[in-house]
Scaffold this motif. Structure first.
Motif, PDB file in Angstrom:
ATOM      1  N   ALA A 134      40.047  47.287  43.440  1.00  0.00           N
ATOM      2  CA  ALA A 134      40.870  46.631  42.431  1.00  0.00           C
ATOM      3  C   ALA A 134      40.721  45.118  42.479  1.00  0.00           C
ATOM      4  O   ALA A 134      40.628  44.449  41.438  1.00  0.00           O
ATOM      5  CB  ALA A 134      42.336  47.027  42.626  1.00  0.00           C
ATOM      6  N   THR A 135      40.684  44.559  43.686  1.00  0.00           N
ATOM      7  CA  THR A 135      40.580  43.106  43.839  1.00  0.00           C
ATOM      8  C   THR A 135      39.226  42.599  43.368  1.00  0.00           C
ATOM      9  O   THR A 135      39.132  41.568  42.683  1.00  0.00           O
ATOM     10  CB  THR A 135      40.828  42.722  45.297  1.00  0.00           C
ATOM     11  N   ALA A 136      38.164  43.313  43.713  1.00  0.00           N
ATOM     12  CA  ALA A 136      36.831  42.917  43.256  1.00  0.00           C
ATOM     13  C   ALA A 136      36.751  42.962  41.736  1.00  0.00           C
ATOM     14  O   ALA A 136      36.235  42.034  41.091  1.00  0.00           O
ATOM     15  CB  ALA A 136      35.769  43.819  43.881  1.00  0.00           C
ATOM     16  N   ILE A 137      37.269  44.024  41.130  1.00  0.00           N
ATOM     17  CA  ILE A 137      37.248  44.148  39.669  1.00  0.00           C
ATOM     18  C   ILE A 137      38.073  43.038  39.031  1.00  0.00           C
ATOM     19  O   ILE A 137      37.682  42.445  38.011  1.00  0.00           O
ATOM     20  CB  ILE A 137      37.762  45.532  39.236  1.00  0.00           C
ATOM     21  N   ALA A 138      39.225  42.723  39.625  1.00  0.00           N
ATOM     22  CA  ALA A 138      40.061  41.638  39.098  1.00  0.00           C
ATOM     23  C   ALA A 138      39.308  40.311  39.132  1.00  0.00           C
ATOM     24  O   ALA A 138      39.352  39.536  38.155  1.00  0.00           O
ATOM     25  CB  ALA A 138      41.346  41.537  39.911  1.00  0.00           C
ATOM     26  N   ALA A 139      38.600  40.036  40.233  1.00  0.00           N
ATOM     27  CA  ALA A 139      37.828  38.803  40.336  1.00  0.00           C
ATOM     28  C   ALA A 139      36.700  38.767  39.311  1.00  0.00           C
ATOM     29  O   ALA A 139      36.430  37.734  38.689  1.00  0.00           O
ATOM     30  CB  ALA A 139      37.271  38.658  41.746  1.00  0.00           C
ATOM     31  N   MET A 140      36.049  39.909  39.116  1.00  0.00           N
ATOM     32  CA  MET A 140      34.967  39.977  38.122  1.00  0.00           C
ATOM     33  C   MET A 140      35.507  39.764  36.713  1.00  0.00           C
ATOM     34  O   MET A 140      34.891  39.064  35.904  1.00  0.00           O
ATOM     35  CB  MET A 140      34.257  41.327  38.242  1.00  0.00           C
ATOM     36  N   ARG A 141      36.650  40.374  36.400  1.00  0.00           N
ATOM     37  CA  ARG A 141      37.235  40.215  35.067  1.00  0.00           C
ATOM     38  C   ARG A 141      37.592  38.757  34.784  1.00  0.00           C
ATOM     39  O   ARG A 141      37.479  38.294  33.645  1.00  0.00           O
ATOM     40  CB  ARG A 141      38.499  41.064  34.923  1.00  0.00           C
ATOM     41  N   ARG A 142      38.017  38.044  35.801  1.00  0.00           N
ATOM     42  CA  ARG A 142      38.361  36.633  35.616  1.00  0.00           C
ATOM     43  C   ARG A 142      37.141  35.710  35.764  1.00  0.00           C
ATOM     44  O   ARG A 142      37.286  34.497  35.750  1.00  0.00           O
ATOM     45  CB  ARG A 142      39.439  36.220  36.615  1.00  0.00           C
ATOM     46  N   ARG A 143      35.956  36.317  35.926  1.00  0.00           N
ATOM     47  CA  ARG A 143      34.700  35.576  36.060  1.00  0.00           C
ATOM     48  C   ARG A 143      34.701  34.653  37.276  1.00  0.00           C
ATOM     49  O   ARG A 143      34.106  33.571  37.271  1.00  0.00           O
ATOM     50  CB  ARG A 143      34.405  34.782  34.778  1.00  0.00           C
ATOM     51  N   LEU A 144      35.348  35.107  38.332  1.00  0.00           N
ATOM     52  CA  LEU A 144      35.367  34.361  39.589  1.00  0.00           C
ATOM     53  C   LEU A 144      34.191  34.732  40.474  1.00  0.00           C
ATOM     54  O   LEU A 144      33.848  33.974  41.394  1.00  0.00           O
ATOM     55  CB  LEU A 144      36.684  34.637  40.335  1.00  0.00           C
ATOM     56  N   THR A 145      33.587  35.897  40.238  1.00  0.00           N
ATOM     57  CA  THR A 145      32.473  36.392  41.052  1.00  0.00           C
ATOM     58  C   THR A 145      31.462  37.082  40.133  1.00  0.00           C
ATOM     59  O   THR A 145      31.711  37.275  38.947  1.00  0.00           O
ATOM     60  CB  THR A 145      32.947  37.415  42.102  1.00  0.00           C
ATOM     61  N   GLY A 146      30.349  37.485  40.728  1.00  0.00           N
ATOM     62  CA  GLY A 146      29.407  38.346  40.038  1.00  0.00           C
ATOM     63  C   GLY A 146      29.843  39.790  40.114  1.00  0.00           C
ATOM     64  O   GLY A 146      30.985  40.102  40.480  1.00  0.00           O
ATOM     65  N   VAL A 167      45.333  46.422  37.573  1.00  0.00           N
ATOM     66  CA  VAL A 167      44.212  47.325  37.328  1.00  0.00           C
ATOM     67  C   VAL A 167      44.513  48.668  37.982  1.00  0.00           C
ATOM     68  O   VAL A 167      45.136  48.720  39.049  1.00  0.00           O
ATOM     69  CB  VAL A 167      42.880  46.730  37.859  1.00  0.00           C
ATOM     70  N   ASN A 168      44.111  49.732  37.308  1.00  0.00           N
ATOM     71  CA  ASN A 168      44.235  51.069  37.876  1.00  0.00           C
ATOM     72  C   ASN A 168      42.841  51.555  38.247  1.00  0.00           C
ATOM     73  O   ASN A 168      41.958  51.633  37.392  1.00  0.00           O
ATOM     74  CB  ASN A 168      44.886  52.027  36.873  1.00  0.00           C
ATOM     75  N   VAL A 169      42.623  51.851  39.526  1.00  0.00           N
ATOM     76  CA  VAL A 169      41.322  52.342  40.004  1.00  0.00           C
ATOM     77  C   VAL A 169      41.482  53.757  40.566  1.00  0.00           C
ATOM     78  O   VAL A 169      40.860  54.136  41.552  1.00  0.00           O
ATOM     79  CB  VAL A 169      40.710  51.389  41.053  1.00  0.00           C
ATOM     80  N   GLY A 170      42.313  54.536  39.894  1.00  0.00           N
ATOM     81  CA  GLY A 170      42.718  55.846  40.398  1.00  0.00           C
ATOM     82  C   GLY A 170      44.143  55.809  40.893  1.00  0.00           C
ATOM     83  O   GLY A 170      44.858  56.807  40.872  1.00  0.00           O
ATOM     84  N   ASN A 171      44.564  54.634  41.340  1.00  0.00           N
ATOM     85  CA  ASN A 171      45.960  54.336  41.632  1.00  0.00           C
ATOM     86  C   ASN A 171      46.241  52.886  41.206  1.00  0.00           C
ATOM     87  O   ASN A 171      45.311  52.114  40.968  1.00  0.00           O
ATOM     88  CB  ASN A 171      46.315  54.606  43.099  1.00  0.00           C
ATOM     89  N   PRO A 172      47.509  52.493  41.066  1.00  0.00           N
ATOM     90  CA  PRO A 172      47.836  51.206  40.443  1.00  0.00           C
ATOM     91  C   PRO A 172      47.876  50.050  41.431  1.00  0.00           C
ATOM     92  O   PRO A 172      48.395  50.180  42.554  1.00  0.00           O
ATOM     93  CB  PRO A 172      49.226  51.468  39.855  1.00  0.00           C
ATOM     94  N   HIS A 173      47.349  48.898  41.002  1.00  0.00           N
ATOM     95  CA  HIS A 173      47.308  47.700  41.846  1.00  0.00           C
ATOM     96  C   HIS A 173      47.657  46.456  41.040  1.00  0.00           C
ATOM     97  O   HIS A 173      47.326  46.366  39.848  1.00  0.00           O
ATOM     98  CB  HIS A 173      45.906  47.489  42.427  1.00  0.00           C
ATOM     99  N   VAL A 174      48.291  45.490  41.709  1.00  0.00           N
ATOM    100  CA  VAL A 174      48.332  44.114  41.222  1.00  0.00           C
ATOM    101  C   VAL A 174      47.634  43.242  42.260  1.00  0.00           C
ATOM    102  O   VAL A 174      47.736  43.492  43.469  1.00  0.00           O
ATOM    103  CB  VAL A 174      49.760  43.584  40.969  1.00  0.00           C
TER     104      VAL A 174
END
Length: 274
Positions: free
Chosen positions: A219-231, A149-156
């Motif tokens: 980035a980590t929060a968005i990744a978790a949300m995209r995978r439906r791991l969190t709200g 995910v890119n949140v202004g800078n790139p992350h895995v």
């Protein structure tokens, strides 16, 4: 000539902030690295230079300890929001960065920063070639199938059973510089600790292991949300403390947490040649 600076930090992620709006200063990779050096310079995780902006209240430039200039820094954004909050009646500061314009809001509970919209396209990260960014078909030893995910800078982001057990000091630089990532990459290892709670460690591109990384938390929060791991609202625990990340209905990432001044000082410009 002496240049004033302010030493600030957000959750232990520390910055040397130079306000160059009234008096410009030339910043090269050499000068940035020298100022960031903890033995022979002022010492910091990032050097922040504030300059005039035609499109926002201020332009924020961000330099890593290796002298590289990067697009975004969440913790530094909160620090700048604290520093400039009194300059606007509404406490909101529009900050131009290489990663886009963000808005910092000062309030009783700290600083909230609207970090912009996340980007997920393989060419927006960017990656060297096309692939699914929600479950990337790649791995490095036991770290497999990350989210990009890119949140202004790139992350895995890698979700693992115990992020504390990962040898991130060894694996971080290997992943950061992999040819898959033409602009290098920030590396996050995360563990779910509750329905909307994540523990996180970050290897930061150009800086190494850090006590806190605001964009990494986003980035980590968005990744978790995209995978439906969190709200859509998550508390992220980093070694330096807690950040709250919201992904609102307008597709904006809202990061909330503290930032403060440690001390002020000045350095002789001639001691740090550009």
């Amino acid at each position: 000539m002496h240049v004033p600076f302010r030493k600030m930090h957000g959750l232990g992620n520390d910055f040397v902030v130079i306000d160059a709006r009234a008096r410009p200063i030339a910043i090269s990779a050499r000068r940035a690295a020298a100022l960031a050096d903890r033995q022979t310079g002022v010492g910091c995780d990032q050097l922040i230079v504030l300059e005039p902006s035609d499109n926002a209240d201020v332009r924020m430039r961000i330099f890593n300890p290796d002298g590289s200039e990067v697009e975004a820094c969440g913790n530094a954004s909160r620090a700048v929001g604290v520093l400039l909050a009194n300059e606007r009646a509404d406490g909101a500061t529009r900050i131009e960065t290489l990663g886009g314009t963000i808005v910092a809001h000062a309030h009783a509970h700290g600083i909230s920063v609207a970090m912009g919209r996340p980007r997920f396209g393989w060419d927006e990260i960017p990656l060297a070639y096309a692939m699914d960014t929600l479950r990337m078909p790649v791995g490095w030893e036991d770290l497999e199938s990350p989210v990009a995910v890119n949140v202004g800078n790139p992350h895995v982001v890698f979700f693992v059973p115990d992020c504390g057990a990962v040898d991130l000091a060894r694996l971080g630089p290997i992943i950061e510089t992999d040819p898959l990532f033409p602009r290098k990459i920030n590396v996050n290892v995360a563990t779910l600790t509750g329905p909307d709670a994540i523990t996180l460690r970050v290897w930061e591109r150009g800086a190494g292991l850090t006590r806190a990384c605001g964009t990494g938390a986003c980035a980590t929060a968005i990744a978790a949300m995209r995978r439906r791991l969190t709200g859509r609202k998550v508390v992220v625990t980093l070694p330096g403390g807690l950040l709250t990340i919201d992904w609102d209905d307008a597709d904006q990432i809202i990061m909330t947490g503290p930032a403060t001044t440690s001390f002020t000082g000045a350095f002789d410009e001639a001691d740090y040649p550009a």
